[in-house]
Each structure stands twice: as structure tokens, then as C-alpha cells.
Design an enzyme around this catalytic site. Structure first.
Site, PDB file in Angstrom:
ATOM      1  N   PHE A  75     -53.373  84.347  88.416  1.00  5.61           N
ATOM      2  CA  PHE A  75     -53.378  84.456  89.871  1.00  5.61           C
ATOM      3  C   PHE A  75     -53.151  83.085  90.471  1.00  5.61           C
ATOM      4  O   PHE A  75     -53.794  82.115  90.060  1.00  5.61           O
ATOM      5  CB  PHE A  75     -54.709  85.028  90.373  1.00  5.61           C
ATOM      6  N   ALA A  76     -52.225  83.032  91.420  1.00  4.71           N
ATOM      7  CA  ALA A  76     -51.966  81.776  92.131  1.00  4.71           C
ATOM      8  C   ALA A  76     -51.978  82.108  93.621  1.00  4.71           C
ATOM      9  O   ALA A  76     -50.937  82.383  94.211  1.00  4.71           O
ATOM     10  CB  ALA A  76     -50.644  81.189  91.694  1.00  4.71           C
ATOM     11  N   TYR A 100     -53.260  77.402  95.081  1.00  3.00           N
ATOM     12  CA  TYR A 100     -53.215  77.384  93.620  1.00  3.00           C
ATOM     13  C   TYR A 100     -51.804  77.606  93.064  1.00  3.00           C
ATOM     14  O   TYR A 100     -51.601  77.530  91.847  1.00  3.00           O
ATOM     15  CB  TYR A 100     -54.186  78.412  93.029  1.00  3.00           C
ATOM     16  N   ASP A 155     -57.195  81.788  83.846  1.00  5.00           N
ATOM     17  CA  ASP A 155     -57.115  80.962  85.053  1.00  5.00           C
ATOM     18  C   ASP A 155     -55.761  80.256  85.103  1.00  5.00           C
ATOM     19  O   ASP A 155     -55.167  79.968  84.058  1.00  5.00           O
ATOM     20  CB  ASP A 155     -58.201  79.881  85.021  1.00  5.00           C
ATOM     21  N   VAL A 156     -55.347  79.881  86.293  1.00  7.57           N
ATOM     22  CA  VAL A 156     -54.048  79.207  86.431  1.00  7.57           C
ATOM     23  C   VAL A 156     -54.172  77.676  86.453  1.00  7.57           C
ATOM     24  O   VAL A 156     -53.190  76.975  86.203  1.00  7.57           O
ATOM     25  CB  VAL A 156     -53.314  79.705  87.697  1.00  7.57           C
ATOM     26  N   ASP A 157     -55.357  77.172  86.736  1.00  7.06           N
ATOM     27  CA  ASP A 157     -55.527  75.710  86.847  1.00  7.06           C
ATOM     28  C   ASP A 157     -55.693  75.097  85.456  1.00  7.06           C
ATOM     29  O   ASP A 157     -56.666  74.405  85.163  1.00  7.06           O
ATOM     30  CB  ASP A 157     -56.720  75.373  87.751  1.00  7.06           C
ATOM     31  N   HIS A 193     -67.531  79.781  76.477  1.00  6.79           N
ATOM     32  CA  HIS A 193     -67.434  78.807  77.561  1.00  6.79           C
ATOM     33  C   HIS A 193     -67.616  77.399  76.997  1.00  6.79           C
ATOM     34  O   HIS A 193     -68.562  77.148  76.240  1.00  6.79           O
ATOM     35  CB  HIS A 193     -68.515  79.116  78.602  1.00  6.79           C
ATOM     36  N   THR A 219     -76.161  80.486  81.959  1.00  7.62           N
ATOM     37  CA  THR A 219     -76.251  80.713  83.411  1.00  7.62           C
ATOM     38  C   THR A 219     -75.862  82.150  83.767  1.00  7.62           C
ATOM     39  O   THR A 219     -75.036  82.398  84.632  1.00  7.62           O
ATOM     40  CB  THR A 219     -75.368  79.707  84.176  1.00  7.62           C
ATOM     41  N   GLU A 229     -67.386  85.911  86.498  1.00 10.83           N
ATOM     42  CA  GLU A 229     -67.866  85.511  85.177  1.00 10.83           C
ATOM     43  C   GLU A 229     -69.214  86.155  84.829  1.00 10.83           C
ATOM     44  O   GLU A 229     -69.462  86.526  83.677  1.00 10.83           O
ATOM     45  CB  GLU A 229     -67.978  83.987  85.123  1.00 10.83           C
TER      46      GLU A 229
HETATM   47  N1  UDP Z   1     -57.769  81.262  92.548  1.00 10.39           N
HETATM   48  C1  UDP Z   1     -56.619  81.215  93.340  1.00 10.39           C
HETATM   49  N2  UDP Z   1     -56.697  80.717  94.604  1.00 10.39           N
HETATM   50  C2  UDP Z   1     -57.869  80.252  95.143  1.00 10.39           C
HETATM   51  C3  UDP Z   1     -59.028  80.290  94.330  1.00 10.39           C
HETATM   52  C4  UDP Z   1     -58.935  80.782  93.034  1.00 10.39           C
HETATM   53  O1  UDP Z   1     -55.547  81.615  92.900  1.00 10.39           O
HETATM   54  O2  UDP Z   1     -57.864  79.802  96.302  1.00 10.39           O
HETATM   55  C5  UDP Z   1     -57.673  81.854  91.203  1.00 10.39           C
HETATM   56  C6  UDP Z   1     -56.937  80.937  90.227  1.00 10.39           C
HETATM   57  O3  UDP Z   1     -56.246  81.725  89.294  1.00 10.39           O
HETATM   58  C7  UDP Z   1     -58.088  80.197  89.584  1.00 10.39           C
HETATM   59  C8  UDP Z   1     -59.136  81.298  89.477  1.00 10.39           C
HETATM   60  O4  UDP Z   1     -58.963  82.069  90.672  1.00 10.39           O
HETATM   61  O5  UDP Z   1     -57.725  79.640  88.340  1.00 10.39           O
HETATM   62  C9  UDP Z   1     -60.580  80.829  89.347  1.00 10.39           C
HETATM   63  O6  UDP Z   1     -60.879  79.829  90.305  1.00 10.39           O
HETATM   64  P1  UDP Z   1     -61.116  78.307  89.872  1.00 10.39           P
HETATM   65  O7  UDP Z   1     -60.143  77.946  88.817  1.00 10.39           O
HETATM   66  O8  UDP Z   1     -61.124  77.471  91.109  1.00 10.39           O
HETATM   67  O9  UDP Z   1     -62.586  78.369  89.242  1.00 10.39           O
HETATM   68  P2  UDP Z   1     -63.194  77.323  88.180  1.00 10.39           P
HETATM   69  O10 UDP Z   1     -62.373  77.427  86.929  1.00 10.39           O
HETATM   70  O11 UDP Z   1     -63.116  75.954  88.807  1.00 10.39           O
HETATM   71  O12 UDP Z   1     -64.601  77.814  87.989  1.00 10.39           O
HETATM   72 MN    MN Z   2     -60.241  77.451  86.713  1.00  8.84          MN
END
Ligand code: UDP
Ligand code: MN
Length: 284
Positions: A53-54, A58, A143-145, A165, A177, A235
């Protein structure tokens, strides 16, 4: 194919847990033979879907994500990237290797980042029923990041898999958690729980992903009606699901690492790592 025979009395690794008490393998480097696995998967001519998801800002992560996936993710296999976004025109046009394709799919956006993250379950549920089932055999939902940094192959595939994790392998149960509010659908008592699974990496066959995402979405909606949101959002619900529907395979933190945790000795490869982000800037 020539390879060394497995030795019933000599485990390939003794520094990590290779198998859960319910006989699900935990995938670590050095514990499997990728050539044997690949040959077996190729006989079945499998198709793999990788979903991300982007939403909103993102979209900046998509290019690196796909570029590194082309280099490391299921190389030589049939791969469909499913990129869900509200900013279709932000998704770059990229050249992909043979047998691979990119589907850009429109998805709704929500104001709060927690909601964006949680609603992934609903969308994956809907697409599992309507579309994925015709197009792929296995889904990998991440996740996309993130960026791929080393090989990820068919060793990860199984009916229902989760990922340890990176911040919580090997810690005592009470440190996990999990959601601890008994009113929440995600509640897990202090004396239960196997592992703490990451929300950003799960998968399985389409039917199993349908069941998993369906459970998580319904549980989130039930909580929402009570004005409850679990501590770690999707999660937390995923962890609840896996407690009573145990994964058939578990990926070690090699498959989801964050370099800010350093590089411990047992970690022989960092296959998929987080891309650092400024939380406030990117989420708002
Ligand atoms: N995400 C997105 N847009 C946003 C927030 C989240 O597309 O504004 C999606 C994206 O795929 C991201 C995932 O939701 O990788 C989980 O959020 P994030 O990576 O910020 O969570 P973290 O890994 O930091 O807990
Ligand atoms: Mn993430």
C-alpha cells in the site's frame, strides 16, 4: 541435481530455533536448500502476488521497493506486484523482468495513519475474494517503506506464514506488546503467546490470506464499535489471529530487519530492511 545429504544427527544450525512446537519451520539462512525448494515449486508452476500500500506520501517508497524487488524477490518466478494507492499518477513506470507485472489499484485514503494501516486488512480481504484467487497462488503482504537487500525466494512460501518482529525475538512473553485490554478483540493474556509477529510481513495461499484478513478486519470493526483501537493496530489483531491459527511457517528477522537494531551474530543475512523515514513528515 547433486547436493549433500541431510544428516539426521547434525542440525545445520544450533544457534537459533529452527522449528516451532507445532512443527512449523522457522526460516533462517543455512537451514534449507534453495535449489531443492525451487525445483519443487517449479513443478507446480506457481504464481506469486506481492502486495503493498502506498497511500498519500508513501508513494515515495514505491520506486526503491520495486527496483530492489526486481533484483532480489522471487527472481525467476512469476510475480505480480499489486500496488494499492490513492495517487495513481505518482506511481513510476518501471521496466520489469520477464514473467513479472505491476498492477496499480486504486484504494481509499483515511486521515489517520493508523486507519490507513489497519484498512489494509479490509482491502486485502476484498481482493482475495474477488481477484487474487484467479491471478495468483500465494500472496506476500508487506509494508512499502522497505527495500530488498538480499535474496527472498520460495523458501518463504507456505499456506499461512508470519514473520518474527525484529525488535522482539527472544524476549520474555510478558514483554511482547500484545493488546492487554481484555475488552479488545485483540486481547492476549500475559501467560499466552508464542512469538510476536510483525504487522508488515505475512502471507500464504489466497484462501488463508482471505481468512486472516477477514478475521482482523472484523475484529477491528467490533473494537471500533466499542471505541477501542488495539495498541499496535493491525499488528495486534494479526498477533491474536496467529495465536489461535498458528502459522505453518515463520520467517526469521532476516526477512524484516531494521538496521537501527544493529547486526546481531545470528543474523547472517538482511534480506528486507526498513527505509528510514521522518514519521511526522511522511504520515501527515
Ligand atoms: N501507509 C501508507 N500511507 C500512510 C500510512 C501508512 O501507505 O500514510 C501504509 C504503508 O504501506 C506503510 C504501512 O501502511 O508501510 C504501515 O505504516 P508504517 O510503515 O508507517 O508503520 P511502521 O512500519 O512505521 O510501524
Ligand atoms: Mn513500515
Amino acid at each position: 541435481m547433486l547436493y549433500e545429504k541431510p544428516d539426521a544427527l547434525k542440525p545445520p544450525r544450533t544457534d537459533i530455533l529452527m522449528m516451532t512446537p507445532w512443527f512449523a519451520p522457522i526460516v533462517w539462512n543455512g537451514t534449507y536448500n534453495i535449489d531443492v525448494l525451487t525445483a519443487q515449486f517449479q513443478q507446480r508452476d506457481l504464481r506469486i502476488g506481492l502486495t503493498v500500500f502506498a497511500i498519500k506520501k508513501y508513494t515515495v517508497f514505491v520506486q526503491t521497493f520495486i527496483e530492489t524487488a526486481e533484483k532480489y524477490f522471487m527472481v525467476g518466478h512469476k510475480v505480480t506486484y499489486y500496488v494499492f494507492t490513492d495517487r495513481v499518477s505518482d506511481i513510476p513506470i518501471m521496466e520489469l523482468a520477464e514473467g513479472r507485472r505491476l498492477m496499480v489499484l486504486r484504494a481509499p485514503t483515511y486521515q489517520r495513519w493508523q486507519e490507513v494501516s489497519m484498512r489494509r486488512m479490509e482491502i486485502l480481504r476484498d481482493y482475495s475474494r474477488q481477484r487474487f484467487t484467479d491471478e495468483v497462488d500465494y500472496l506476500v503482504c508487506v509494508d512499502v517503506d522497505m527495500r530488498f537487500n538480499d535474496e527472498v525466494g520460495v523458501e518463504i512460501l507456505s499456506d499461512r506464514f508470519g514473520t518474527l518482529h525484529p525488535g522482539m525475538y527472544g524476549v520474555p512473553r510478558k514483554i511482547y506488546t500484545y493488546e492487554r485490554n481484555p475488552q479488545s478483540e485483540a486481547f492476549i493474556p500475559l501467560d499466552e503467546g508464542d512469538f510476536y509477529y510483525a504487522g508488515g510481513y505475512f502471507g500464504g495461499n489466497v484462501e488463508e490470506v482471505y481468512k486472516l484478513t477477514s478475521f482482523c478486519h472484523n475484529a477491528m470493526m467490533a473494537d471500533k464499535a466499542k471505541n477501542i483501537e488495539a495498541i499496535w493496530h493491525d499488528e495486534s489483531y494479526l498477533n491474536k489471529y496467529f495465536l489461535y491459527h498458528k502459522p505453518t511457517k515463520i520467517l526469521s528477522p532476516e526477512y524484516l530487519w531494521d538496521d537501527s537494531f544493529g547486526i546481531p551474530k545470528f543474523l547472517k543475512r538482511r534480506r528486507f530492511v526498513t527505509v528510514p523515514k521522518k514519521h511526522n513528515e511522511i504520515r501527515n
